[in-house]
Design an enzyme around this catalytic site. Structure first.
Site, mmCIF file in Angstrom:
data_model
loop_
_atom_site.group_PDB
_atom_site.id
_atom_site.type_symbol
_atom_site.label_atom_id
_atom_site.label_comp_id
_atom_site.label_asym_id
_atom_site.label_seq_id
_atom_site.Cartn_x
_atom_site.Cartn_y
_atom_site.Cartn_z
ATOM 1 C CD GLU A 204 -2.459 1.855 0.438
ATOM 2 O OE1 GLU A 204 -3.301 1.143 -0.113
ATOM 3 O OE2 GLU A 204 -2.256 3.048 0.110
ATOM 4 C CB ALA A 268 -6.995 -4.152 -5.479
ATOM 5 C CG HIS A 443 -27.271 -5.289 28.737
ATOM 6 N ND1 HIS A 443 -25.986 -4.859 28.514
ATOM 7 C CD2 HIS A 443 -27.189 -6.309 29.641
ATOM 8 C CE1 HIS A 443 -25.153 -5.578 29.261
ATOM 9 N NE2 HIS A 443 -25.870 -6.461 29.945
HETATM 10 P P1 NAD Z 1 -9.462 2.167 -3.503
HETATM 11 O O1 NAD Z 1 -9.230 3.474 -4.117
HETATM 12 O O2 NAD Z 1 -10.460 2.029 -2.441
HETATM 13 O O3 NAD Z 1 -8.081 1.602 -2.907
HETATM 14 C C1 NAD Z 1 -6.929 1.526 -3.695
HETATM 15 C C2 NAD Z 1 -5.720 1.534 -2.781
HETATM 16 O O4 NAD Z 1 -4.564 1.337 -3.560
HETATM 17 C C3 NAD Z 1 -5.550 2.878 -2.058
HETATM 18 O O5 NAD Z 1 -5.359 2.623 -0.701
HETATM 19 C C4 NAD Z 1 -4.308 3.485 -2.711
HETATM 20 O O6 NAD Z 1 -3.571 4.265 -1.830
HETATM 21 C C5 NAD Z 1 -3.565 2.239 -3.148
HETATM 22 N N1 NAD Z 1 -2.700 2.418 -4.320
HETATM 23 C C6 NAD Z 1 -2.964 3.101 -5.446
HETATM 24 N N2 NAD Z 1 -1.948 2.986 -6.322
HETATM 25 C C7 NAD Z 1 -1.006 2.200 -5.724
HETATM 26 C C8 NAD Z 1 0.257 1.689 -6.123
HETATM 27 N N3 NAD Z 1 0.766 1.956 -7.325
HETATM 28 N N4 NAD Z 1 0.941 0.914 -5.254
HETATM 29 C C9 NAD Z 1 0.425 0.624 -4.029
HETATM 30 N N5 NAD Z 1 -0.780 1.068 -3.610
HETATM 31 C C10 NAD Z 1 -1.493 1.833 -4.449
HETATM 32 O O7 NAD Z 1 -9.758 1.177 -4.711
HETATM 33 P P2 NAD Z 1 -10.167 -0.356 -4.746
HETATM 34 O O8 NAD Z 1 -9.857 -1.046 -3.454
HETATM 35 O O9 NAD Z 1 -9.590 -0.864 -6.024
HETATM 36 O O10 NAD Z 1 -11.729 -0.272 -4.874
HETATM 37 C C11 NAD Z 1 -12.345 0.514 -5.901
HETATM 38 C C12 NAD Z 1 -13.673 1.006 -5.454
HETATM 39 O O11 NAD Z 1 -14.600 -0.075 -5.391
HETATM 40 C C13 NAD Z 1 -13.662 1.575 -4.034
HETATM 41 O O12 NAD Z 1 -13.313 2.922 -4.018
HETATM 42 C C14 NAD Z 1 -15.063 1.372 -3.591
HETATM 43 O O13 NAD Z 1 -15.802 2.509 -3.975
HETATM 44 C C15 NAD Z 1 -15.534 0.158 -4.356
HETATM 45 N N6 NAD Z 1 -15.610 -1.015 -3.457
HETATM 46 C C16 NAD Z 1 -16.378 -0.945 -2.352
HETATM 47 C C17 NAD Z 1 -16.444 -2.028 -1.506
HETATM 48 C C18 NAD Z 1 -17.301 -1.946 -0.276
HETATM 49 O O14 NAD Z 1 -18.094 -1.029 -0.181
HETATM 50 N N7 NAD Z 1 -17.166 -2.865 0.662
HETATM 51 C C19 NAD Z 1 -15.729 -3.168 -1.757
HETATM 52 C C20 NAD Z 1 -14.938 -3.188 -2.870
HETATM 53 C C21 NAD Z 1 -14.897 -2.108 -3.724
#
Ligand code: NAD
Ligand code: FAD
Length: 469
Positions: A204, A268, A443
């Protein structure tokens, strides 16, 4: 071929935003055509998003809980996972839900067209399907084309390099699994594959996992996972090379190793809106500087009879945002006074423990220089949490110092994704700490932790020591 019918509304895209808009419009008496390129309705959410991920996460939770029960003296043998049966189960859940949508569309007399739609002009859509091309005329159109995974440019073409859809397909369980991106998708997939036996490495680039949430809220999850996974924060992947023995990754970061070899890599790192290849240029529809379609609170684009909703109009890319926006668009078209103006859109990471937050986070309150009072209740003092093996959880609530009203809340722990909605309702209703404290909570429940956090700010807490004035 062109149809003689001119529909009141054509919806382009049958995801949660699109099908909700179509159904609402039909219920309001409008003639509706729903154009979706896939055979199944439901979009990303039902087919390759929310629903398959939650189905697999439930399986992972069963495995983890069985393991954790050893702490209180109940032990099971190692789980036998039939991966094909698990995949079939997931497909069954999707089919049940998408089949239900087909019935709901039919009962509402929504015309379904399967094919890829593109604007010819501001009142005509051309649809390319298996049976050729057709034209559909409309008075109003709602664009609900959604989003797709962003892949880091320059990665080699290799079937061991996955996006989220590949990961949900359960192709195989990689022994060494690298996940690039510690956001919601990365963490949910880590949880699934770890339970199935993968060794997880997460990279990350920011300083903590699930960066939109407050760092202290993520701590209970992080502390648990770091015992099992390698989590490299403030780290970037600099190179990926596909070899016969595995995928080689090189890293750059303060505490990162130089590199490693993996059996699969999940990318991701976010999603991008689907704004191309549907004739946007033919209607002169521009994008904003973030690449989304700009809309008003009534979901209107710059073109008077064209609306847009869901992932294609902006963050947060969440199904519940898309559905609410879909309803608004249809209500506005039907002549109702409707607008998308929620006080908050809650977020939930369905990890174990879950993390949920709404309203302002503490870091946002600080950045906006808003004075707040904070109530933070550790679940170690909750009878229900202790008896459920959930003592590491935490509930945090922020109240505006000036008005006394709730500003935001965050919960990390079992069922946080369910518990957060009491806070959402409190925010929508303008509740203060006294309102919440005096609302009788059953509770022993985990919901009590929300009331206890409010009691800390109200000064009426008895389940912990009162904070010093
Ligand atoms: P995200 O934007 O939530 O997370 C991506 C992560 O990757 C971030 O923390 C970012 O800092 C990191 N990142 C980016 N480029 C990087 C790199 N080159 N090297 C290392 N880290 C890097 O995106 P996501 O997890 O792909 O999900 C996409 C969207 O899908 C989310 O924003 C959300 O809206 C949706 N989603 C929601 C849920 C949920 O509601 N439970 C679940 C899955 C997806
Ligand atoms: P989409 O669901 O993307 O649907 C768009 C539809 O339009 C698609 O079916 C597509 O085929 C169709 N389409 C596109 N262009 C055309 C065209 N030209 N012609 C015809 N059809 C077209 N959100 C949550 O709230 N909770 C979660 O737990 C959650 N988990 C997720 C897990 C994963 C792995 C992923 C990837 C996403 C998750 N999301 C979650 C996000 C959620 O899936 C999206 O926010 C939601 O699906 C967006 O809905 P939408 O209607 O805007 O678009």
């Amino acid at each position: 071929m062109s149809t003689d019918t001119k529909y009141d509304v054509v919806v382009l895209g049958g995801g949660p935003g699109g099908y909700t808009a179509a159904f609402r419009a039909a219920d309001l008496g409008l003639s509706v055509c729903l154009v979706e390129q896939a055979n199944r309705l439901g979009g990303v959410c039902l087919n390759v998003g929310c629903i398959p991920s939650k189905t697999l996460l439930h399986g992972a939770a069963v495995i983890e809980e069985a393991e954790e029960a050893a702490e209180f003296g109940i032990t099971f043998g190692a789980p036998q996972v039939d991966i094909d049966a698990f995949r079939t189960h997931k497909e069954g859940v999707i089919e049940k839900l998408t089949g239900g949508l087909d019935q709901l569309a039919k009962a509402r007399k929504v015309t379904r067209v399967v094919g890829k739609g593109a604007f010819k002009d501001t009142t005509t859509l051309t649809v390319e399907g298996d049976e050729g091309s057709s034209e559909i005329s409309f008075t109003n159109c709602i664009i609900a084309t959604g989003s797709h995974p962003f892949m880091i440019p320059g990665l080699p073409e290799d079937e061991r390099i996955w996006d989220s859809s590949d990961a949900l397909a359960l192709k195989f369980v990689p022994k060494r699994f690298l996940i690039i991106g510690g956001g919601i998708i990365g963490m949910e997939m880590a949880q699934i594959y770890s339970a199935l036996g993968s060794e997880i490495t997460i990279v990350e680039m920011l300083d903590h996992i699930i960066p939109p949430a407050d760092k202290d809220l993520v701590q209970p999850l992080f502390q648990k996972l770091k015992k099992k996974y390698t989590i490299l924060t403030k780290t970037k992947v600099t190179e990926i090379v596909a070899n016969d023995s595995g995928i080689q990754a090189s890293f750059e970061g303060a505490k990162a190793p130089e590199g490693g070899e993996y059996d699969a890599v999940l990318v991701a790192v976010g999603r991008r809106p689907n704004t191309e290849k549907f004739g946007r240029e033919n209607i002169g529809l521009e994008l904003n500087d973030k690449g989304f379609i700009p809309v008003s609170e009534m979901q209107k684009t710059a073109i008077p009879n064209i609306y847009a909703i869901g992932d294609v109009v902006g963050e947060p890319m969440l199904a519940h945002k898309a559905t609410h926006e879909g309803k608004v668009a249809s209500e506005v078209i039907a002549g109702h006074k409707s607008a998308f103006d929620p006080m908050t859109i809650p977020s939930v990471a369905y990890t174990h423990p879950e993390i949920a937050w709404m309203g302002l986070t503490e870091k946002e309150a600080k950045a906006q220089k808003i004075d707040y009072n904070k109530g933070k209740f550790p679940w170690g003092a909750s009878g229900r949490a202790l008896s459920s093996g959930a003592a590491t959880g935490v509930t945090k609530v922020l109240f505006d110092k000036e008005t006394g009203r709730i500003l935001g809340a965050g919960i990390c722990g079992q069922n946080a994704g369910e518990l957060i909605h009491e806070a959402v309702l409190a925010l929508e209703m303008g509740a203060d700490a006294e309102d919440i404290s005096k609302t009788v909570h059953a509770h022993p429940t985990l919901s009590e932790t929300f009331a206890f956090a409010a009691e800390i700010v109200d000064g009426s807490i008895t389940d912990a020591l009162p904070s010093k004035k």
